[in-house]
Design a protein around this motif. Structure first.
Motif, PDB file in Angstrom:
ATOM      1  N   SER A 162       2.768   8.280  -0.081  1.00 57.96           N
ATOM      2  CA  SER A 162       1.415   8.149   0.472  1.00 57.96           C
ATOM      3  C   SER A 162       1.121   6.692   0.792  1.00 57.96           C
ATOM      4  N   ALA A 163       0.698   6.436   2.019  1.00 54.44           N
ATOM      5  CA  ALA A 163       0.340   5.070   2.414  1.00 54.44           C
ATOM      6  C   ALA A 163      -0.843   4.556   1.600  1.00 54.44           C
ATOM      7  N   ALA A 164      -1.761   5.459   1.248  1.00 54.05           N
ATOM      8  CA  ALA A 164      -2.925   5.053   0.470  1.00 54.05           C
ATOM      9  C   ALA A 164      -2.511   4.577  -0.923  1.00 54.05           C
ATOM     10  N   PHE A 165      -1.550   5.256  -1.537  1.00 53.33           N
ATOM     11  CA  PHE A 165      -1.084   4.836  -2.857  1.00 53.33           C
ATOM     12  C   PHE A 165      -0.386   3.490  -2.775  1.00 53.33           C
ATOM     13  N   ARG A 166       0.433   3.284  -1.743  1.00 59.96           N
ATOM     14  CA  ARG A 166       1.111   1.993  -1.588  1.00 59.96           C
ATOM     15  C   ARG A 166       0.091   0.876  -1.403  1.00 59.96           C
ATOM     16  N   ALA A 167      -0.960   1.167  -0.650  1.00 58.74           N
ATOM     17  CA  ALA A 167      -1.995   0.152  -0.436  1.00 58.74           C
ATOM     18  C   ALA A 167      -2.726  -0.163  -1.735  1.00 58.74           C
ATOM     19  N   ALA A 168      -3.037   0.869  -2.502  1.00 61.12           N
ATOM     20  CA  ALA A 168      -3.750   0.662  -3.765  1.00 61.12           C
ATOM     21  C   ALA A 168      -2.897  -0.100  -4.774  1.00 61.12           C
ATOM     22  N   SER A 169      -1.567  -0.035  -4.629  1.00 61.44           N
ATOM     23  CA  SER A 169      -0.659  -0.739  -5.531  1.00 61.44           C
ATOM     24  C   SER A 169      -0.547  -2.219  -5.203  1.00 61.44           C
ATOM     25  N   ASP A 170      -1.013  -2.609  -4.024  1.00 60.22           N
ATOM     26  CA  ASP A 170      -0.911  -4.001  -3.568  1.00 60.22           C
ATOM     27  C   ASP A 170      -2.004  -4.848  -4.223  1.00 60.22           C
TER      28      ASP A 170
ATOM     29  N   THR B   9      -2.089  -8.161  -3.994  1.00 56.02           N
ATOM     30  CA  THR B   9      -2.165  -9.462  -3.334  1.00 56.02           C
ATOM     31  C   THR B   9      -3.260  -9.539  -2.287  1.00 56.02           C
ATOM     32  N   ARG B  10      -3.772  -8.393  -1.845  1.00 57.11           N
ATOM     33  CA  ARG B  10      -4.789  -8.387  -0.793  1.00 57.11           C
ATOM     34  C   ARG B  10      -5.670  -7.156  -0.944  1.00 57.11           C
ATOM     35  N   VAL B  11      -6.794  -7.186  -0.235  1.00 55.45           N
ATOM     36  CA  VAL B  11      -7.719  -6.052  -0.230  1.00 55.45           C
ATOM     37  C   VAL B  11      -7.457  -5.226   1.021  1.00 55.45           C
ATOM     38  N   THR B  12      -7.115  -3.973   0.836  1.00 55.97           N
ATOM     39  CA  THR B  12      -6.775  -3.075   1.931  1.00 55.97           C
ATOM     40  C   THR B  12      -7.910  -2.086   2.180  1.00 55.97           C
ATOM     41  N   PRO B  13      -7.863  -1.370   3.318  1.00 60.90           N
ATOM     42  CA  PRO B  13      -8.872  -0.313   3.534  1.00 60.90           C
ATOM     43  C   PRO B  13      -8.927   0.707   2.394  1.00 60.90           C
ATOM     44  N   THR B  14      -7.790   0.985   1.762  1.00 62.37           N
ATOM     45  CA  THR B  14      -7.781   1.933   0.647  1.00 62.37           C
ATOM     46  C   THR B  14      -8.597   1.410  -0.524  1.00 62.37           C
ATOM     47  N   HIS B  15      -8.474   0.107  -0.803  1.00 64.46           N
ATOM     48  CA  HIS B  15      -9.304  -0.478  -1.850  1.00 64.46           C
ATOM     49  C   HIS B  15     -10.788  -0.264  -1.548  1.00 64.46           C
ATOM     50  N   TRP B  16     -11.154  -0.429  -0.298  1.00 62.68           N
ATOM     51  CA  TRP B  16     -12.561  -0.232   0.084  1.00 62.68           C
ATOM     52  C   TRP B  16     -12.970   1.230  -0.075  1.00 62.68           C
TER      53      TRP B  16
END
Length: 455
Positions: free
Chosen positions: A20-28, A30-37
């Motif tokens: 899941s791209a959303a899970f990969r984003a939430a694992s990052d 180093t930066r704030v992603t759309p998933t974090h929002w």
């Protein structure tokens, strides 16, 4: 992530989730992603509607007391029964989250309390009202820790305090919305119609399921459990770190909270939670009744007051989140508690409606603002393996103390003196005690990764 939770290769469950791209984003981190929002928005909406539902009860209390012909002690007793059932939910939801994950339970929780609220609108007896409210409280109380844990376990550490503070601040918008409902629905059409409004909130659960991934910390924890179990089944020797971890993790969650390395954390989190509920429960639960009976404000007048009280209070949570990340959790506590204590004292002694408005709006900043660092601390102070159980334990004890036992003193003072003013004046003293406890015992976790705080 620490080496304890993350090996050179990704575990099988995390590998599955990483599709899941959303899970990969939430694992990052180093930066704030759309998933974090998306995660922050979902949690913020949950908090907002939690505030709306909770404040609607308080705003409707004078009308409910009148319709069911209750005395204040009778109303308090029914309220406390529902709160006792709610305490079970306070522990059950986060405990289940440790076992089954954060996201799914958060969605179920939001849907359940939203769909149960309208049933209160058709209750014809006080007994049925209390029974339904017990179910509402059981479901409503889980949102406190579920959302905060999901945010804490996904957002970068440098922003954790700010985003949890802002999310907690959306409760203020919910409280303001409750004021709107009181002003234009309760005042004109009665409290029953107002209780039907929260049904629309169930749609937030769909958003949570669609846009929010599972917590990477929780997923990695499941992989660690599986990896250790496999090594033990094959008779392989565990590392010293894994052996120490297993010695803790194999105990039931409540016992883990009182192991030598966790006693202080558990005590600190429970102290902060108890102070929070005591301070809020005394004024937040009885202010509409005080304004209606002692200050002779109409439903629409105190409804309008709540609109601005909630909106101004958001400034406190916004500021406390920023202070928490910029200067630390302790300074955020001190600033908010001092501000709230000064202005709530002035508010109690106010002699005119203008003073009630001015001091009332000003004390909302500190009175609501200190909840930012409170929620930050209880979300981050426990290790992942018992973060849900720890949150559930601390806030359950706090609910019992601040919302069930303490009201006996508040209502007792009101019955003895004929006014809630004496009970309200206990709050500045409680704020001072909380500040001293923070100064002496509370650790500082600003900017630290969760695995550096508690293993």
């Amino acid at each position: 992530m620490s080496a304890a939770l993350e090996e050179a290769e990704i575990g099988p469950l995390e590998e599955q989730y990483r599709r899941s791209a959303a899970f990969r984003a939430a694992s990052d981190q180093t930066r704030v992603t759309p998933t974090h929002w998306h995660i922050a928005v979902a949690n913020g909406l949950g908090w907002g509607f939690d505030g709306m539902d909770g404040v609607i009860f308080a705003l409707a209390s004078p009308l409910i007391i009148k319709e069911f012909r209750l005395s204040v002690p009778e109303y308090r007793s029914g309220l406390q029964l529902a709160l006792l059932v709610g305490i079970a939910g306070m522990y059950a939801w986060p405990w289940l989250a440790d076992r089954y994950g954060r996201r799914g339970l958060l969605a179920i929780n939001i849907a359940l309390f939203s769909l149960m609220m309208p049933l209160l609108a058709i209750c014809q007896t006080w007994a049925w009202f209390v029974a339904i409210r017990c179910v509402v409280n059981f479901s409503l109380n889980g949102e406190w820790s579920l959302g905060s844990m999901l945010v804490a376990e996904t957002w970068p550490a440098r922003l954790r305090g700010r985003v949890i503070g802002i999310n907690r601040g959306t409760w203020c918008f919910g409280a303001a919305l409750a004021g709107v409902i009181a002003t234009w629905i309760i005042a004109d059409f009665g409290w029953r119609l107002a209780f039907a409004v929260p049904a629309v909130v169930a749609a937030v659960a769909v958003y949570v399921r669609a846009k929010c991934p599972e917590s990477p910390y929780w997923v990695r924890l499941q992989d660690r459990k599986r990896r250790i179990a496999q090594r033990q089944s094959r008779g392989q020797i565990l590392s010293a770190e894994d052996s120490a971890w297993v010695a803790k993790a194999q105990r039931i969650p409540l016992r883990q909270l009182f192991l030598p390395d966790m006693r202080r954390n558990t005590a600190v989190a429970t102290f902060i939670a108890c102070c929070s509920t005591t301070i809020y429960g005394t004024v937040g639960g009885w202010m509409p009744l005080y304004l209606a009976q002692e200050r002779h404000w109409s439903t629409s007048t105190y409804g309008q007051f709540y609109i601005w009280w909630g909106l101004v209070g958001f400034l406190g949570l916004l500021a406390s989140g920023w202070i928490s990340d910029r200067f630390g959790r302790r300074p955020a506590f001190f600033v908010m508690l001092a501000e709230g204590a000064v202005f709530i004292t002035l508010w109690v002694f106010a002699t005119t409606n203008l003073e009630l408005w001015i001091f009332g709006l000003l004390w909302s900043i500190g009175f609501l603002g200190f909840w930012g660092p409170s929620m930050i601390l209880t979300a981050e102070i426990y290790p992942t393996r018992i973060r849900g159980a720890g949150n559930g334990f601390s806030w359950s004890i706090a609910w019992l103390f601040g919302f069930v036992l303490w009201p006996f003193l508040a209502v007792g003072l009101q019955q003895r003196t004929g006014s809630f003013a004496a009970a309200f004046l206990l709050i500045p003293a409680a704020m001072a005690c909380m500040a001293l406890g923070v100064w002496w015992f509370t650790p500082e976790h600003a900017g630290r990764d969760l695995d550096q705080i508690a293993l």
